[in-house]
Scaffold this active site. Structure first.
Site, PDB file in Angstrom:
ATOM      1  NE  ARG A 122      44.063  40.312  32.446  1.00  0.00           N
ATOM      2  CZ  ARG A 122      43.546  40.574  33.658  1.00  0.00           C
ATOM      3  NH1 ARG A 122      44.104  41.494  34.420  1.00  0.00           N
ATOM      4  NH2 ARG A 122      42.488  39.932  34.103  1.00  0.00           N
TER       5      ARG A 122
ATOM      6  CE1 TYR B 162      41.633  40.024  38.223  1.00  0.00           C
ATOM      7  CE2 TYR B 162      40.403  42.049  38.576  1.00  0.00           C
ATOM      8  CZ  TYR B 162      41.297  41.308  37.828  1.00  0.00           C
ATOM      9  OH  TYR B 162      41.875  41.854  36.703  1.00  0.00           O
TER      10      TYR B 162
ATOM     11  CG  HIS C 145      40.196  43.228  31.447  1.00  0.00           C
ATOM     12  ND1 HIS C 145      40.316  42.136  30.609  1.00  0.00           N
ATOM     13  CD2 HIS C 145      39.179  43.965  30.933  1.00  0.00           C
ATOM     14  CE1 HIS C 145      39.421  42.207  29.657  1.00  0.00           C
ATOM     15  NE2 HIS C 145      38.722  43.315  29.819  1.00  0.00           N
TER      16      HIS C 145
END
Length: 383
Positions: A265, A278, A269
């Protein structure tokens, strides 16, 4: 050609990644996958490339609309185009798809209109489209819930004596959900004609896949008695081949099959997420070099198929879709608040009618309220 024994207890690749197009565009060969794409020549690959370009343009346009305040939220798919396009193009019109909230490219291939794709994210409707019009259920937001729906539908296919299949799309995070594991138990026990398509994009929101899986996700399925294959999810040709193989396995009585499409990805998100919190920038750059669109473009250029004229035509096609998306989004209007009570039951019970009347009175208590007190039905509600 690879033969899959029903009930096999080993992964077809023991964790290895199946691939047909290298990151530099080189055409690779695989004795197990090649037969499944023997009919896919450069012209057909060009069609898959156009699908991926369109899918990315849908995604970037929707993100822009969200940033401009025209959409409430959007879950980007950028980086996962090959996994979605390659798998969706392997399906028949009578097959049925059950997806998560990120499979916009699959929805595009199945025939979902741009306007219908945005209804939920615009907040103008609770469901985007009629599933039976396109052979695809509306997206499931509850993680992994759609896997159970897919197995139940597949069991119904068997009951009806049909030869269609159902496909459940989900991410790596969903493999830790009870629903997904229970779905695989039922699928194996009833030999349901279902394909479990896991897009391992490496992150379940902020949690890296390595925290929930010490071995390839494809290795889990054989424990349920389901054969599996691990494929390069950024290789549209390999994904097409693997999905055709799995669909044929399910369609011809072999039972369920599990595909792990290893991808990444590239975006957040959702548009409310900040992935810089992160993951490292160096990791992102490494995966950008494995971009599925660029890989396919290099293959087509090397084959002499993707000329400047054809690339311009592909870009123009994506531009038309983007225009349709934006116009469709801006055409959507808020629903009447009382429409929330519509279509809950075929015949509205007195208890719901009383609740509706009470809510109507509450809304009417506000100054300048414009609320319909009759059987409110706004555009696109009942489908």
């Amino acid at each position: 050609m690879l033969t899959i024994r029903p009930g096999t207890d080993t992964s077809l690749r023991q964790g290895q990644l199946a691939r047909l197009i290298a990151p530099d565009g080189q055409r690779l060969h695989d004795p197990d996958l090649d037969p499944w794409v023997a009919d896919v020549f450069e012209e057909q690959l060009l069609g898959l490339y156009e699908d991926m370009v369109v899918a990315r343009r849908i995604d970037t346009e929707a993100v822009a609309l969200q940033r401009q305040g025209q959409l409430v939220l959007w879950p980007p798919l950028i980086g996962q185009e090959a996994a979605q396009i390659g798998s969706a193009r392997a399906l028949r019109s009578d097959d049925f798809v059950f997806s998560s909230y990120r499979e916009h490219a699959v929805a595009y291939v199945r025939g979902v209109t741009m306007t219908d794709m945005l209804r939920v994210w615009r907040g103008s409707q609770f469901s985007g489209w009629n599933p039976y019009d396109v052979g695809m259920a509306t997206p499931a937001v509850i993680i992994g819930a759609q896997t159970l729906h897919a197995v139940g539908y597949a069991m119904g296919i068997t009951h009806d004596g049909a030869d269609a299949v159902s496909v459940a799309y989900f991410g790596d995070g969903a493999t830790s959900e009870g629903d997904t594991n229970e779905a695989m138990v039922f699928a194996a026990a009833y030999r349901a004609p279902v394909v479990f398509f896991c897009q391992n994009n490496h992150y379940a929101i902020s949690e890296p896949v390595g925290l929930q899986a010490q071995k390839p996700l494809a290795d889990r399925a054989p424990g349920f008695g389901i054969p599996s294959i691990r494929v390069d999810g950024n290789d549209v040709l390999a994904v097409l081949a693997a999905t055709r193989m799995a669909v044929d396995h399910a369609r011809t009585g072999g039972g369920p099959m599990f595909i792990e499409a290893v991808t990444y990805r590239l975006g957040p998100h959702t548009t409310s997420d900040d992935p810089t919190k992160y993951r490292e920038a160096a990791e992102l750059e490494t995966w950008r070099e494995l971009d599925p669109l660029e890989r396919t473009r290099l293959r087509l250029v090397d084959a002499g198929v993707l000329t400047q004229e054809r690339e311009a035509a592909v870009k123009a096609a994506s531009g038309r879709i983007a225009k349709e998306l934006r116009e469709g989004c801006l055409s959507l209007r808020p629903r009447d608040p009382l429409a929330i009570f519509d279509d809950v039951y075929a015949k509205t019970p007195d208890s719901l009618r009383r609740e509706r009347d009470a809510y109507a009175a509450y809304l009417a208590s506000f100054d300048g309220a414009e609320t319909t007190t009759g059987d409110a039905r706004s555009e696109g509600v009942a489908r």
